[in-house]
Design an enzyme around this catalytic site. Structure first.
Site, mmCIF file in Angstrom:
data_model
loop_
_atom_site.group_PDB
_atom_site.id
_atom_site.type_symbol
_atom_site.label_atom_id
_atom_site.label_comp_id
_atom_site.label_asym_id
_atom_site.label_seq_id
_atom_site.Cartn_x
_atom_site.Cartn_y
_atom_site.Cartn_z
ATOM 1 N N ASP A 1 -7.935 0.871 -1.730
ATOM 2 C CA ASP A 1 -8.105 1.435 -1.018
ATOM 3 C C ASP A 1 -8.957 2.399 -0.007
ATOM 4 O O ASP A 1 -9.681 2.618 0.919
ATOM 5 C CB ASP A 1 -6.851 2.017 0.226
ATOM 6 C CG ASP A 1 -5.215 1.258 -0.223
ATOM 7 O OD1 ASP A 1 -4.759 0.140 0.393
ATOM 8 O OD2 ASP A 1 -4.782 1.618 -1.194
ATOM 9 N N HIS B 1 -0.118 3.663 -1.438
ATOM 10 C CA HIS B 1 -0.329 2.661 -0.994
ATOM 11 C C HIS B 1 0.550 2.165 0.043
ATOM 12 O O HIS B 1 1.040 1.207 -0.492
ATOM 13 C CB HIS B 1 -0.370 2.006 -2.148
ATOM 14 C CG HIS B 1 -1.445 0.855 -1.938
ATOM 15 N ND1 HIS B 1 -2.621 0.596 -1.765
ATOM 16 C CD2 HIS B 1 -0.947 -0.917 -2.329
ATOM 17 C CE1 HIS B 1 -2.659 -0.902 -1.759
ATOM 18 N NE2 HIS B 1 -1.607 -1.564 -1.468
HETATM 19 P P1 NAD Z 1 1.470 -13.617 -7.194
HETATM 20 O O1 NAD Z 1 2.905 -14.222 -6.921
HETATM 21 O O2 NAD Z 1 0.816 -14.677 -6.676
HETATM 22 O O3 NAD Z 1 1.691 -12.666 -8.764
HETATM 23 C C1 NAD Z 1 2.547 -12.122 -9.404
HETATM 24 C C2 NAD Z 1 2.974 -12.936 -10.602
HETATM 25 O O4 NAD Z 1 3.553 -12.244 -11.469
HETATM 26 C C3 NAD Z 1 3.244 -14.320 -10.362
HETATM 27 O O5 NAD Z 1 3.199 -14.879 -11.258
HETATM 28 C C4 NAD Z 1 5.103 -14.011 -11.542
HETATM 29 O O6 NAD Z 1 5.559 -14.819 -11.885
HETATM 30 C C5 NAD Z 1 4.523 -12.472 -12.210
HETATM 31 N N1 NAD Z 1 5.595 -11.669 -12.263
HETATM 32 C C6 NAD Z 1 7.239 -11.595 -11.561
HETATM 33 N N2 NAD Z 1 7.484 -10.889 -12.562
HETATM 34 C C7 NAD Z 1 7.383 -10.694 -13.637
HETATM 35 C C8 NAD Z 1 7.431 -10.050 -14.089
HETATM 36 N N3 NAD Z 1 8.743 -9.435 -14.506
HETATM 37 N N4 NAD Z 1 7.126 -10.116 -15.552
HETATM 38 C C9 NAD Z 1 5.541 -10.457 -15.733
HETATM 39 N N5 NAD Z 1 5.093 -10.767 -14.868
HETATM 40 C C10 NAD Z 1 5.880 -11.157 -13.460
HETATM 41 O O7 NAD Z 1 1.123 -12.320 -6.897
HETATM 42 P P2 NAD Z 1 -0.509 -11.496 -6.945
HETATM 43 O O8 NAD Z 1 -1.330 -11.783 -5.292
HETATM 44 O O9 NAD Z 1 -1.100 -11.866 -8.244
HETATM 45 O O10 NAD Z 1 0.025 -9.834 -6.130
HETATM 46 C C11 NAD Z 1 0.748 -9.080 -6.999
HETATM 47 C C12 NAD Z 1 1.026 -7.358 -6.837
HETATM 48 O O11 NAD Z 1 0.243 -6.753 -6.527
HETATM 49 C C13 NAD Z 1 1.908 -8.202 -5.506
HETATM 50 O O12 NAD Z 1 2.600 -7.103 -5.261
HETATM 51 C C14 NAD Z 1 1.618 -7.068 -4.667
HETATM 52 O O13 NAD Z 1 1.982 -6.728 -3.233
HETATM 53 C C15 NAD Z 1 0.306 -6.250 -5.409
HETATM 54 N N6 NAD Z 1 -0.847 -5.916 -4.952
HETATM 55 C C16 NAD Z 1 -1.027 -4.022 -4.966
HETATM 56 C C17 NAD Z 1 -1.961 -4.025 -4.062
HETATM 57 C C18 NAD Z 1 -2.551 -2.541 -4.277
HETATM 58 O O14 NAD Z 1 -4.014 -2.219 -3.937
HETATM 59 N N7 NAD Z 1 -1.849 -1.685 -5.056
HETATM 60 C C19 NAD Z 1 -3.223 -4.592 -3.884
HETATM 61 C C20 NAD Z 1 -2.860 -5.981 -3.884
HETATM 62 C C21 NAD Z 1 -1.877 -6.662 -3.852
HETATM 63 C C1 LMR Z 2 -3.063 -5.031 -0.173
HETATM 64 O O1 LMR Z 2 -3.125 -3.877 -0.243
HETATM 65 O O2 LMR Z 2 -3.349 -5.899 0.092
HETATM 66 C C2 LMR Z 2 -1.491 -5.306 -0.276
HETATM 67 O O3 LMR Z 2 -0.486 -4.512 -1.274
HETATM 68 C C3 LMR Z 2 -0.934 -5.537 0.681
HETATM 69 C C4 LMR Z 2 0.456 -6.033 0.526
HETATM 70 O O4 LMR Z 2 1.240 -6.163 1.037
HETATM 71 O O5 LMR Z 2 0.555 -7.140 -0.729
#
Ligand code: NAD
Ligand code: LMR
Length: 336
Positions: free
Chosen positions: A164, A192
């Site tokens: 962010d 977030h």
């Molecule tokens: P994704 O679905 O591609 O990958 C997530 C992986 O986590 C999957 O492979 C799944 O099998 C695995 N997983 C689920 N439960 C698990 C567990 N208990 N132990 C180990 N692995 C597990 O998702 P992504 O695009 O990589 O995003 C991951 C997370 O990050 C999501 O929750 C998304 O919303 C979040 N995110 C946060 C931010 C931020 O700025 N804070 C930004 C983008 C995404």
């Molecule tokens: C992001 O900020 O890109 C993600 O946290 C959005 C989301 O809801 O997975």
């Protein structure tokens, strides 16, 4: 003799290691972007059991990357193996929100995951482990992991709002037609989520050697208190709408920025945003994981103190706190 000068390898846990973010993140860790060019790393990759075959593909690619700093790889679905002796834990894996899922469902699925991982951290990680939670709802998941790891210092638990922060810098740079390297000290306060408060009131830009406040440089407070804030708040949703997947490349980049700055320090006078345990600073009560402006030195972050908070800012800072307090209550209810 040359070899004996090398620093001991750090053990870095990445959960959700076969997911989208990790696919962008793992090469950055392996190539030295996170810990610098003279620090060996051992990757501990955690996935759910049915995804282990796909994770093996990622392991093969890491082996094929011929990364000089990558000393070893552990790939497992057992949290007690993954977190063993961890120096860093980057908790990316989470249960994704599916169509029609209520917020409470998401909280309950994730409460289970972060309870188990917190307990494993408590049991087998180094007591000095630094934790970064990325999986959403990141701040509240972080609070849960912290709650279940009472033997690890509370301040070692952080959540990601650097994405962010970087988004806010990007918007200011674009508005002014300058480089992001000229934009300093934007702040993300709070959660977030779409209640976060991207704040430009103390930020500045340096253009042609001249320092100016962002307020003066942009000269459009209506924009800075309106569209700028909502653009940053809704950027994650805009990326999901465009890509059909949530941000991954930019998230991985922000994860590297967060850990690198925490470990190696921030430049003199530069603020970055990190969600950290609230300690009463800026009258935000203790007990939530709240994004603040921080500076980092010698592996420690310090919340920037003494910034002036306007009435406008205060309202937004309290609103995002209240959302965090509600999430905390709901998450703790799920664990009863
Ligand atoms: P994704 O679905 O591609 O990958 C997530 C992986 O986590 C999957 O492979 C799944 O099998 C695995 N997983 C689920 N439960 C698990 C567990 N208990 N132990 C180990 N692995 C597990 O998702 P992504 O695009 O990589 O995003 C991951 C997370 O990050 C999501 O929750 C998304 O919303 C979040 N995110 C946060 C931010 C931020 O700025 N804070 C930004 C983008 C995404
Ligand atoms: C992001 O900020 O890109 C993600 O946290 C959005 C989301 O809801 O997975």
């Amino acid at each position: 003799a040359r070899m004996s000068n090398r620093k001991e390898a750090v053990r870095v846990v990445v959960t959700g290691a076969a997911g989208q973010i990790s696919y962008s993140l793992l090469p950055l860790i392996a190539n030295g972007a996170m810990f610098g060019p003279d620090q060996d790393v051992i990757l501990h990759l955690l996935e759910v059991e049915f995804v282990l075959p796909a994770l093996q593909g990622v392991v093969m690619e890491l082996e094929d990357g011929s990364y000089p700093l990558l000393k070893d790889i552990v790939a497992t679905s057992d949290a007690n193996v993954a977190f063993k002796d961890a120096d860093f834990a980057i908790l990316v894996g989470a249960f994704p929100r599916k169509d029609g899922m209520e917020r409470a469902d998401l909280l309950s699925k994730n409460a289970g995951i972060f309870k188990v991982q917190g307990q494993a951290l408590d049991k087998v990680a180094k007591k000095s482990v630094k934790v970064l939670v990325v999986g959403n709802p990141a701040n509240t998941n972080c609070l849960l992991a912290q709650h279940f790891a009472p033997s690890i210092p509370k301040e070692n638990f952080t959540a990601l709002t650097r994405l962010d922060h970087n988004r806010a810098k990007g918007q200011v740079a674009k508005k002014l037609g300058v480089s992001v390297r000229d934009v300093h000290n934007v702040i993300i306060w709070g959660n977030h989520s779409s209640t976060q408060y991207p704040d430009t009131t103390v930020g500045h830009v340096v253009v042609n050697g001249e320092k100016k406040s962002i307020r003066d440089a942009v000269n459009d407070n209506k924009y800075l208190e309106g569209d700028f804030i909502s653009t940053v708040q809704k950027r994650g949703a805009a990326i999901i709408a465009a890509r059909k997947f949530s941000s991954a490349m930019s998230a991985a980049n922000a994860i590297v920025d967060h850990i690198r700055d925490w470990v190696l320090g921030t430049p003199e006078g530069e603020y970055v945003s990190m969600a950290v345990p609230s300690d009463g600073s800026y009258d935000i009560p203790e007990g939530v994981i709240y994004s603040y402006p921080v500076t980092c030195k010698n592996g420690k972050y310090t919340i920037v103190q003494g910034l002036t908070v306007s009435e406008f800012s205060r309202g937004k800072m309290v609103a995002t706190y209240e959302e965090l307090a509600d999430e905390k209550k709901a998450a703790l209810e799920q664990l009863q």
